[in-house]
Design a protein around this motif. Structure first.
Motif, PDB file in Angstrom:
ATOM      1  N   ALA A  18       0.848  -1.193   0.000  1.00 30.17           N
ATOM      2  CA  ALA A  18       0.000   0.000   0.000  1.00 30.17           C
ATOM      3  C   ALA A  18       0.881   1.239   0.000  1.00 30.17           C
ATOM      4  O   ALA A  18       1.859   1.308   0.754  1.00 30.17           O
ATOM      5  N   VAL A  19       0.527   2.204  -0.839  1.00 28.97           N
ATOM      6  CA  VAL A  19       1.259   3.468  -0.884  1.00 28.97           C
ATOM      7  C   VAL A  19       0.252   4.583  -1.143  1.00 28.97           C
ATOM      8  O   VAL A  19      -0.562   4.492  -2.052  1.00 28.97           O
ATOM      9  N   HIS A  20       0.285   5.617  -0.282  1.00 29.63           N
ATOM     10  CA  HIS A  20      -0.720   6.677  -0.352  1.00 29.63           C
ATOM     11  C   HIS A  20      -0.145   8.041   0.009  1.00 29.63           C
ATOM     12  O   HIS A  20       0.689   8.165   0.913  1.00 29.63           O
ATOM     13  N   TRP A  21      -0.637   9.040  -0.695  1.00 29.71           N
ATOM     14  CA  TRP A  21      -0.377  10.459  -0.448  1.00 29.71           C
ATOM     15  C   TRP A  21      -0.865  10.828   0.939  1.00 29.71           C
ATOM     16  O   TRP A  21      -1.916  10.359   1.387  1.00 29.71           O
ATOM     17  N   ARG A  22      -0.136  11.705   1.626  1.00 32.78           N
ATOM     18  CA  ARG A  22      -0.469  12.025   3.016  1.00 32.78           C
ATOM     19  C   ARG A  22      -1.101  13.411   3.203  1.00 32.78           C
ATOM     20  O   ARG A  22      -1.673  13.670   4.263  1.00 32.78           O
ATOM     21  N   TRP A  23      -0.954  14.284   2.229  1.00 30.84           N
ATOM     22  CA  TRP A  23      -1.508  15.631   2.399  1.00 30.84           C
ATOM     23  C   TRP A  23      -3.015  15.618   2.184  1.00 30.84           C
ATOM     24  O   TRP A  23      -3.541  14.788   1.448  1.00 30.84           O
ATOM     25  N   PRO A  24      -3.754  16.557   2.820  1.00 31.84           N
ATOM     26  CA  PRO A  24      -5.218  16.579   2.651  1.00 31.84           C
ATOM     27  C   PRO A  24      -5.629  16.950   1.227  1.00 31.84           C
ATOM     28  O   PRO A  24      -5.012  17.808   0.598  1.00 31.84           O
ATOM     29  N   VAL A  25      -6.650  16.271   0.730  1.00 31.10           N
ATOM     30  CA  VAL A  25      -7.225  16.531  -0.586  1.00 31.10           C
ATOM     31  C   VAL A  25      -8.738  16.541  -0.428  1.00 31.10           C
ATOM     32  O   VAL A  25      -9.312  15.628   0.168  1.00 31.10           O
ATOM     33  N   GLU A  26      -9.389  17.553  -0.968  1.00 36.78           N
ATOM     34  CA  GLU A  26     -10.833  17.725  -0.756  1.00 36.78           C
ATOM     35  C   GLU A  26     -11.632  16.522  -1.237  1.00 36.78           C
ATOM     36  O   GLU A  26     -12.620  16.128  -0.609  1.00 36.78           O
ATOM     37  N   GLU A  27     -11.208  15.904  -2.343  1.00 33.28           N
ATOM     38  CA  GLU A  27     -11.972  14.801  -2.921  1.00 33.28           C
ATOM     39  C   GLU A  27     -11.732  13.469  -2.219  1.00 33.28           C
ATOM     40  O   GLU A  27     -12.396  12.476  -2.531  1.00 33.28           O
ATOM     41  N   HIS A  28     -10.815  13.421  -1.283  1.00 37.44           N
ATOM     42  CA  HIS A  28     -10.532  12.174  -0.580  1.00 37.44           C
ATOM     43  C   HIS A  28     -11.482  12.001   0.608  1.00 37.44           C
ATOM     44  O   HIS A  28     -11.747  12.950   1.345  1.00 37.44           O
ATOM     45  N   ALA A  29     -11.949  10.791   0.787  1.00 39.76           N
ATOM     46  CA  ALA A  29     -12.843  10.495   1.906  1.00 39.76           C
ATOM     47  C   ALA A  29     -12.095  10.415   3.223  1.00 39.76           C
ATOM     48  O   ALA A  29     -12.696  10.538   4.296  1.00 39.76           O
ATOM     49  N   ARG A  30     -10.776  10.228   3.153  1.00 41.17           N
ATOM     50  CA  ARG A  30      -9.952  10.076   4.354  1.00 41.17           C
ATOM     51  C   ARG A  30      -8.497  10.324   3.965  1.00 41.17           C
ATOM     52  O   ARG A  30      -8.181  10.467   2.782  1.00 41.17           O
ATOM     53  N   SER A  31      -7.621  10.355   4.947  1.00 38.76           N
ATOM     54  CA  SER A  31      -6.205  10.575   4.680  1.00 38.76           C
ATOM     55  C   SER A  31      -5.521   9.257   4.332  1.00 38.76           C
ATOM     56  O   SER A  31      -6.023   8.160   4.650  1.00 38.76           O
ATOM     57  N   GLY A  32      -4.347   9.365   3.733  1.00 34.57           N
ATOM     58  CA  GLY A  32      -3.561   8.175   3.478  1.00 34.57           C
ATOM     59  C   GLY A  32      -3.176   7.452   4.760  1.00 34.57           C
ATOM     60  O   GLY A  32      -3.160   6.224   4.816  1.00 34.57           O
ATOM     61  N   ASP A  33      -2.879   8.226   5.802  1.00 35.89           N
ATOM     62  CA  ASP A  33      -2.538   7.610   7.081  1.00 35.89           C
ATOM     63  C   ASP A  33      -3.693   6.774   7.633  1.00 35.89           C
ATOM     64  O   ASP A  33      -3.475   5.703   8.217  1.00 35.89           O
ATOM     65  N   GLU A  34      -4.915   7.259   7.447  1.00 36.78           N
ATOM     66  CA  GLU A  34      -6.088   6.507   7.920  1.00 36.78           C
ATOM     67  C   GLU A  34      -6.245   5.202   7.142  1.00 36.78           C
ATOM     68  O   GLU A  34      -6.624   4.168   7.720  1.00 36.78           O
ATOM     69  N   VAL A  35      -5.962   5.237   5.857  1.00 35.21           N
ATOM     70  CA  VAL A  35      -6.026   4.012   5.056  1.00 35.21           C
ATOM     71  C   VAL A  35      -5.039   2.992   5.594  1.00 35.21           C
ATOM     72  O   VAL A  35      -5.370   1.816   5.793  1.00 35.21           O
ATOM     73  N   HIS A  36      -3.822   3.434   5.869  1.00 39.53           N
ATOM     74  CA  HIS A  36      -2.789   2.511   6.341  1.00 39.53           C
ATOM     75  C   HIS A  36      -3.090   1.997   7.742  1.00 39.53           C
ATOM     76  O   HIS A  36      -2.772   0.846   8.067  1.00 39.53           O
ATOM     77  N   ALA A  37      -3.716   2.822   8.567  1.00 36.56           N
ATOM     78  CA  ALA A  37      -4.124   2.356   9.894  1.00 36.56           C
ATOM     79  C   ALA A  37      -5.171   1.255   9.768  1.00 36.56           C
ATOM     80  O   ALA A  37      -5.145   0.271  10.525  1.00 36.56           O
ATOM     81  N   ALA A  38      -6.080   1.402   8.804  1.00 38.39           N
ATOM     82  CA  ALA A  38      -7.113   0.382   8.590  1.00 38.39           C
ATOM     83  C   ALA A  38      -6.485  -0.926   8.106  1.00 38.39           C
ATOM     84  O   ALA A  38      -6.889  -2.016   8.524  1.00 38.39           O
ATOM     85  N   ILE A  39      -5.497  -0.829   7.227  1.00 36.21           N
ATOM     86  CA  ILE A  39      -4.822  -2.038   6.748  1.00 36.21           C
ATOM     87  C   ILE A  39      -4.058  -2.704   7.889  1.00 36.21           C
ATOM     88  O   ILE A  39      -4.108  -3.929   8.054  1.00 36.21           O
ATOM     89  N   ALA A  40      -3.363  -1.914   8.686  1.00 34.65           N
ATOM     90  CA  ALA A  40      -2.579  -2.465   9.793  1.00 34.65           C
ATOM     91  C   ALA A  40      -3.446  -3.188  10.812  1.00 34.65           C
ATOM     92  O   ALA A  40      -2.968  -4.078  11.519  1.00 34.65           O
ATOM     93  N   ALA A  41      -4.721  -2.809  10.895  1.00 33.58           N
ATOM     94  CA  ALA A  41      -5.638  -3.424  11.855  1.00 33.58           C
ATOM     95  C   ALA A  41      -6.246  -4.730  11.347  1.00 33.58           C
ATOM     96  O   ALA A  41      -6.934  -5.423  12.105  1.00 33.58           O
ATOM     97  N   LEU A  42      -5.998  -5.079  10.093  1.00 32.34           N
ATOM     98  CA  LEU A  42      -6.589  -6.293   9.533  1.00 32.34           C
ATOM     99  C   LEU A  42      -5.951  -7.532  10.160  1.00 32.34           C
ATOM    100  O   LEU A  42      -4.724  -7.608  10.287  1.00 32.34           O
ATOM    101  N   PRO A  43      -6.750  -8.501  10.546  1.00 32.97           N
ATOM    102  CA  PRO A  43      -6.189  -9.733  11.106  1.00 32.97           C
ATOM    103  C   PRO A  43      -5.504 -10.555  10.024  1.00 32.97           C
ATOM    104  O   PRO A  43      -5.914 -10.554   8.863  1.00 32.97           O
TER     105      PRO A  43
END
Length: 199
Positions: free
Chosen positions: A142-167
């Motif tokens: 997974a690789v994601h931009w970290r700066w805020p973007v209006e069209e994004h539903a969430r930040s890149g950091d939030e995406v990676h936190a969700a992946i890290a929480a996967l069992p």
């Protein structure tokens, strides 16, 4: 809200390379780092959802025996298919994530600049399907931009936190910069050196 397909269609209609992947050093460097982070030299079957114009696809093609790349916008798919023409082991086709996730399993799944376009339910579906289709020896990148973007539903950091929480997944590598975060997760927690029998 999940970003509507019309947003992407309008971007590609205005510019066939709307994020300047073909010319921007930032993306060339990030794509190189992404491919260099892969723990294995070769993969049997790779999947890249949201492939855009295929710049990363072309790099991944050299590491996969078979590679499927998918994007929701037909013009982007046409560009990506042209970029990997002559490589019969690469298939590029149209498909909307997460609901048109392909059948089969993969030992490499690459989520590049994709997860932050999805609202909660769609992101959960995307990640559930990624984990369900990942082979027992598979790697998820997974690789994601970290700066805020209006069209994004969430930040890149939030995406990676969700992946890290996967069992069932183990973080194998993490590369963090102010601009983007790159992580590799595997079903097998063994490091590259351990996989090579060095440890």
């Amino acid at each position: 809200m999940t970003t509507p397909i019309s947003y992407f269609e309008q971007m590609y209609a205005a510019d066939p390379d709307p994020w300047s992947f073909e010319t921007r050093w930032y993306d060339a460097r990030k794509h190189t780092l992404t491919v260099d982070a892969l723990p294995r030299r070769r993969y049997r079957s790779g999947f890249e959802p949201g492939c855009s114009t295929g710049m990363l696809t072309a790099r991944l093609a050299g590491r996969c025996d078979r590679l499927l790349a998918v994007d929701a916008v037909a013009s982007a798919v046409a560009t990506a298919a042209g970029r990997v023409a002559g490589q019969p082991h690469v298939e590029v086709r149209t498909g909307r994530m997460p609901h048109e996730w392909p059948d089969g399993t993969f030992d490499l799944i690459v989520l590049s600049e994709l997860g932050y376009y999805f609202a909660d339910a769609d992101l959960a579906t995307l990640l559930d399907r990624a984990v369900a289709s990942l082979d027992p020896d598979g790697d998820l990148v997974a690789v994601h931009w970290r700066w805020p973007v209006e069209e994004h539903a969430r930040s890149g950091d939030e995406v990676h936190a969700a992946i890290a929480a996967l069992p069932g997944l183990h973080r194998l590598a993490r590369h963090e910069e102010a601009d983007f975060i790159l992580e590799v997760f595997g079903r097998d927690p063994a490091s590259v050196a351990q996989r090579a029998g060095l440890v």
